[in-house]
Design an enzyme around this catalytic site. Structure first.
Site, PDB file in Angstrom:
ATOM      1  N   THR A 118      30.800  18.766 -18.599  1.00  3.34           N
ATOM      2  CA  THR A 118      29.900  18.259 -19.643  1.00  3.34           C
ATOM      3  C   THR A 118      28.776  19.262 -19.819  1.00  3.34           C
ATOM      4  O   THR A 118      28.025  19.529 -18.876  1.00  3.34           O
ATOM      5  CB  THR A 118      29.318  16.908 -19.201  1.00  3.34           C
ATOM      6  OG1 THR A 118      30.418  16.050 -18.892  1.00  3.34           O
ATOM      7  CG2 THR A 118      28.481  16.280 -20.294  1.00  3.34           C
ATOM      8  N   CYS A 159      27.885  10.880 -13.447  1.00  2.00           N
ATOM      9  CA  CYS A 159      27.944  11.053 -14.904  1.00  2.00           C
ATOM     10  C   CYS A 159      26.861  10.315 -15.681  1.00  2.00           C
ATOM     11  O   CYS A 159      26.028  10.946 -16.324  1.00  2.00           O
ATOM     12  CB  CYS A 159      29.330  10.677 -15.408  1.00  2.00           C
ATOM     13  SG  CYS A 159      30.517  11.950 -14.953  1.00  2.00           S
TER      14      CYS A 159
HETATM   15  C1  UDX Z   1      31.862  18.453 -12.900  1.00  2.00           C
HETATM   16  C2  UDX Z   1      30.523  18.510 -13.609  1.00  2.00           C
HETATM   17  O1  UDX Z   1      29.520  18.310 -12.617  1.00  2.00           O
HETATM   18  C3  UDX Z   1      30.383  17.446 -14.632  1.00  2.00           C
HETATM   19  O2  UDX Z   1      29.224  17.688 -15.422  1.00  2.00           O
HETATM   20  C4  UDX Z   1      31.534  17.484 -15.556  1.00  2.00           C
HETATM   21  O3  UDX Z   1      31.473  16.325 -16.365  1.00  2.00           O
HETATM   22  C5  UDX Z   1      32.857  17.567 -14.824  1.00  2.00           C
HETATM   23  O4  UDX Z   1      32.868  18.600 -13.817  1.00  2.00           O
HETATM   24  P1  UDX Z   1      32.652  17.082 -10.891  1.00  2.00           P
HETATM   25  O5  UDX Z   1      34.040  17.602 -10.900  1.00  2.00           O
HETATM   26  O6  UDX Z   1      32.386  15.687 -10.440  1.00  2.00           O
HETATM   27  O7  UDX Z   1      31.962  17.187 -12.305  1.00  2.00           O
HETATM   28  O8  UDX Z   1      31.766  18.112 -10.047  1.00  2.00           O
HETATM   29  P2  UDX Z   1      32.029  18.504  -8.552  1.00  2.00           P
HETATM   30  O9  UDX Z   1      32.807  17.447  -7.850  1.00  2.00           O
HETATM   31  O10 UDX Z   1      30.699  18.942  -8.060  1.00  2.00           O
HETATM   32  O11 UDX Z   1      33.019  19.765  -8.682  1.00  2.00           O
HETATM   33  C6  UDX Z   1      32.561  21.023  -9.071  1.00  2.00           C
HETATM   34  C7  UDX Z   1      33.422  22.020  -8.263  1.00  2.00           C
HETATM   35  O12 UDX Z   1      33.229  23.334  -8.770  1.00  2.00           O
HETATM   36  C8  UDX Z   1      33.047  22.036  -6.784  1.00  2.00           C
HETATM   37  O13 UDX Z   1      34.211  21.850  -6.011  1.00  2.00           O
HETATM   38  C9  UDX Z   1      32.460  23.437  -6.566  1.00  2.00           C
HETATM   39  O14 UDX Z   1      32.773  23.961  -5.287  1.00  2.00           O
HETATM   40  C10 UDX Z   1      33.161  24.226  -7.659  1.00  2.00           C
HETATM   41  N1  UDX Z   1      32.430  25.414  -8.100  1.00  2.00           N
HETATM   42  C11 UDX Z   1      31.114  25.306  -8.441  1.00  2.00           C
HETATM   43  C12 UDX Z   1      33.121  26.632  -8.181  1.00  2.00           C
HETATM   44  O15 UDX Z   1      34.303  26.701  -7.868  1.00  2.00           O
HETATM   45  N2  UDX Z   1      32.453  27.726  -8.627  1.00  2.00           N
HETATM   46  C13 UDX Z   1      31.130  27.675  -8.958  1.00  2.00           C
HETATM   47  O16 UDX Z   1      30.565  28.706  -9.322  1.00  2.00           O
HETATM   48  C14 UDX Z   1      30.436  26.441  -8.856  1.00  2.00           C
HETATM   49  C1  UDX Z   2      31.989   7.205 -16.187  1.00  2.00           C
HETATM   50  C2  UDX Z   2      32.694   6.940 -17.504  1.00  2.00           C
HETATM   51  O1  UDX Z   2      33.290   5.640 -17.452  1.00  2.00           O
HETATM   52  C3  UDX Z   2      33.767   7.998 -17.731  1.00  2.00           C
HETATM   53  O2  UDX Z   2      34.372   7.790 -18.991  1.00  2.00           O
HETATM   54  C4  UDX Z   2      33.103   9.376 -17.701  1.00  2.00           C
HETATM   55  O3  UDX Z   2      34.051  10.393 -17.886  1.00  2.00           O
HETATM   56  C5  UDX Z   2      32.409   9.587 -16.381  1.00  2.00           C
HETATM   57  O4  UDX Z   2      31.462   8.549 -16.153  1.00  2.00           O
HETATM   58  P1  UDX Z   2      32.386   6.809 -13.620  1.00  2.00           P
HETATM   59  O5  UDX Z   2      30.959   7.258 -13.557  1.00  2.00           O
HETATM   60  O6  UDX Z   2      33.392   7.401 -12.724  1.00  2.00           O
HETATM   61  O7  UDX Z   2      32.925   7.035 -15.149  1.00  2.00           O
HETATM   62  O8  UDX Z   2      32.404   5.248 -13.299  1.00  2.00           O
HETATM   63  P2  UDX Z   2      32.292   3.919 -14.153  1.00  2.00           P
HETATM   64  O9  UDX Z   2      33.441   3.088 -13.820  1.00  2.00           O
HETATM   65  O10 UDX Z   2      32.032   4.248 -15.572  1.00  2.00           O
HETATM   66  O11 UDX Z   2      30.971   3.220 -13.542  1.00  2.00           O
HETATM   67  C6  UDX Z   2      29.760   3.915 -13.644  1.00  2.00           C
HETATM   68  C7  UDX Z   2      28.673   3.034 -13.015  1.00  2.00           C
HETATM   69  O12 UDX Z   2      28.418   1.882 -13.838  1.00  2.00           O
HETATM   70  C8  UDX Z   2      29.019   2.508 -11.624  1.00  2.00           C
HETATM   71  O13 UDX Z   2      27.865   2.619 -10.794  1.00  2.00           O
HETATM   72  C9  UDX Z   2      29.347   1.037 -11.868  1.00  2.00           C
HETATM   73  O14 UDX Z   2      29.005   0.236 -10.751  1.00  2.00           O
HETATM   74  C10 UDX Z   2      28.425   0.710 -13.049  1.00  2.00           C
HETATM   75  N1  UDX Z   2      28.929  -0.388 -13.882  1.00  2.00           N
HETATM   76  C11 UDX Z   2      30.116  -0.245 -14.530  1.00  2.00           C
HETATM   77  C12 UDX Z   2      28.146  -1.536 -14.016  1.00  2.00           C
HETATM   78  O15 UDX Z   2      27.082  -1.654 -13.414  1.00  2.00           O
HETATM   79  N2  UDX Z   2      28.602  -2.544 -14.818  1.00  2.00           N
HETATM   80  C13 UDX Z   2      29.793  -2.448 -15.485  1.00  2.00           C
HETATM   81  O16 UDX Z   2      30.167  -3.389 -16.174  1.00  2.00           O
HETATM   82  C14 UDX Z   2      30.578  -1.262 -15.331  1.00  2.00           C
END
Ligand code: UDX
Ligand code: UDX
Length: 448
Positions: A121, A258
């Site tokens: 994102t 997120c």
């Molecule tokens: C990431 C972004 O944080 C989020 O904004 C986007 O929506 C989806 O991708 P996420 O996959 O949850 O979300 O992040 P994270 O679990 O922190 O994974 C990022 C990975 O990239 C880590 O495993 C990190 O080691 C790796 N990384 C980071 C690289 O390989 N190279 C880099 O330079 C920096």
């Molecule tokens: C979210 C979006 O759903 C997904 O589409 C996006 O790509 C990444 O962010 P995620 O953060 O993995 O996914 O979890 P989600 O199931 O959306 O829940 C997010 C948070 O909202 C959690 O802390 C959950 O407990 C809370 N939640 C969810 C509520 O408090 N009430 C609800 O009815 C649903």
């Protein structure tokens, strides 16, 4: 198709494995050697239902390999996905440094015209800048396609193969068509648009879902004051298809990597664009207050927490994940500690042998982790329910009565039935608990 994925986090790994599952040759790269070693041995460093099985299958079929350096993994790739972290910066904006670093190395390493697909994102307008940045560093043509992810942790694999839409944004028709070919195999409606619109769809969608949660939380807070019962209010509202049941569950609010990050980033984008996005400010404010309300409720029954043992049931930001990023539990535990409590935390993830086991005790001074609910409850003066894992929802009233010093339960996730708790002599309070709950047989049975 030869595809490389940079970043083996929650998004990158799910992307890499699902692309391998749809018959592409995938190389997945991450700077974290521990992750790469685990993946090469068929172990997933994150807890995601169904992921490890798919990893082992595609390793066996030779469709996916894992590497630790970008240079070694981009040579024969026609498409390179970027899923490195874009975490929240101090000022609320998305931290693009990891993305810039990765794009620079990839741009210098490619040996032919290449499509960069940005999964992470990124703020609106950033993909265009990344395309300019990459083309300034490479003698080859780099085209950026924005393909934001909509995966929910805990159901990511299901969301990939049964998604509701795939968004592809680019300012180049050929690149879009090539990505359509890659994504057709997911049998999900594809929306082709520009880079900026694709970026906006991602932020606007997440912020809307966050707003829906903050909205129902405000209704819950008001319900407590006027004698309404939020679980029945949500039921009655959600039957209207224009409102819908999903994301209408009141509780301690949203956490995760997120919603908090993306709502702050959208606010930051608005401020930079000179737009006063008041609604998002309130969504963020309400969510922060929701965590405090749990403590205020507890203090109604235990005015002083000094030396009291408080059980916190659930630490992850939602069930079926190992992720504690911006979990409500962390603020709540911090507040309990500040009020002098001794905290016993239980979360099923402490005893699962999957993914990354969070080390909560090391983040605080007065926290003890328990791998059993009964041990966490033993001698507790009160218990706060913060994550609605099945195991936590299934706790029976007699467990609270037998194990706790005083059976005070503050339910932050609508896990329990107020009447049943009252009937068992448990001192019970919950988010949105205003009126008396109607007996189950009076409730409209919500058709699945
Ligand atoms: C990431 C972004 O944080 C989020 O904004 C986007 O929506 C989806 O991708 P996420 O996959 O949850 O979300 O992040 P994270 O679990 O922190 O994974 C990022 C990975 O990239 C880590 O495993 C990190 O080691 C790796 N990384 C980071 C690289 O390989 N190279 C880099 O330079 C920096
Ligand atoms: C979210 C979006 O759903 C997904 O589409 C996006 O790509 C990444 O962010 P995620 O953060 O993995 O996914 O979890 P989600 O199931 O959306 O829940 C997010 C948070 O909202 C959690 O802390 C959950 O407990 C809370 N939640 C969810 C509520 O408090 N009430 C609800 O009815 C649903």
């Amino acid at each position: 198709m030869n595809i490389t994925v940079i970043g083996a986090g929650y998004v990158g790994l799910v992307t890499a494995i699902s692309l391998a599952e749809t018959k592409n040759n995938v190389t997945c790269i991450d700077i974290d050697m521990n992750k790469i070693e685990a993946l090469q041995q068929g172990r997933t460093p994150i807890y995601e239902v169904g992921l490890e099985k798919l990893l082992k299958k595609n390793l066996k079929e030779g469709r996916i390999t894992f590497k630790n350096t970008i240079e070694l993994g981009v040579n024969d790739a026609e498409i390179i996905y970027l899923a490195v972290g874009t975490p929240q910066s101090e000022d609320g904006s998305a931290n693009m440094n990891y993305m810039y670093e990765a794009v620079d190395i990839v741009a210098k390493s490619i040996l032919k015209d290449t499509i960069f697909v940005v999964k992470s994102t990124v703020p609106i307008g950033e993909n265009s800048k990344l395309e300019i940045r990459a083309n300034a560093l490479s003698p080859y043509q780099v085209t950026v396609v924005s393909n934001p992810e909509f995966l929910r942790e805990g159901t990511a694999i299901q969301d990939v193969f049964n998604g509701e839409r795939i968004i592809l944004g680019a300012n180049n028709k050929e690149a879009l068509d090539k990505l359509v070919k890659v994504n057709e195999k997911f049998e999900t409606p594809i929306v082709k648009t520009t880079l900026e619109s694709a970026e906006m769809i991602k932020y606007a969608s997440n912020a809307f879902l966050a707003m829906k949660i903050s909205y129902i939380n405000e209704i819950a807070n008001l319900s407590e004051m006027v004698g309404a019962n939020i679980s029945e209010v949500s039921l009655g509202m959600g039957l209207d298809k224009r409102i819908g049941h999903r994301f209408l569950q009141a509780g301690v609010g949203y956490g995760g990597s997120c919603f908090p990050k993306d709502t702050h980033a959208l606010l930051n984008i608005s401020e930079k664009a000179g737009y006063d996005f008041r609604l998002i400010k309130e969504v963020i404010h309400v969510n922060r207050m929701q965590r405090e309300r749990i403590i205020i409720k507890l203090l109604k029954y235990l005015p002083s927490l000094v030396g009291k043992k408080i059980a916190v049931l659930g630490v992850t930001f939602k069930p079926d994940t190992d992720d504690i990023r911006d979990a409500p539990s962390l603020d709540i535990i911090g507040a309990l500690e500040g009020l002098g409590a001794e905290i016993a935390v239980y979360d099923p993830i402490f005893s699962k042998k999957m993914g990354h086991i969070p080390n909560i005790a090391s983040m605080f001074n007065n926290v003890t982790e328990y791998t059993s609910i009964n041990d966490a409850l033993l001698g507790a003066d009160a218990a706060l329910v913060i994550t609605d894992w099945e195991e936590i929802k299934n706790i029976q009233p007699n467990q609270f009565l037998e194990k706790m010093l005083t059976p005070i339960i503050i339910d932050g996730r609508q896990c329990y039935n107020a009447q049943e708790m009252d009937a068992n002599g448990i001192i019970f309070d919950a988010v949105g608990l205003g009126g008396v709950t109607i007996k189950d047989d009076n409730k409209v049975k919500v058709l699945s």
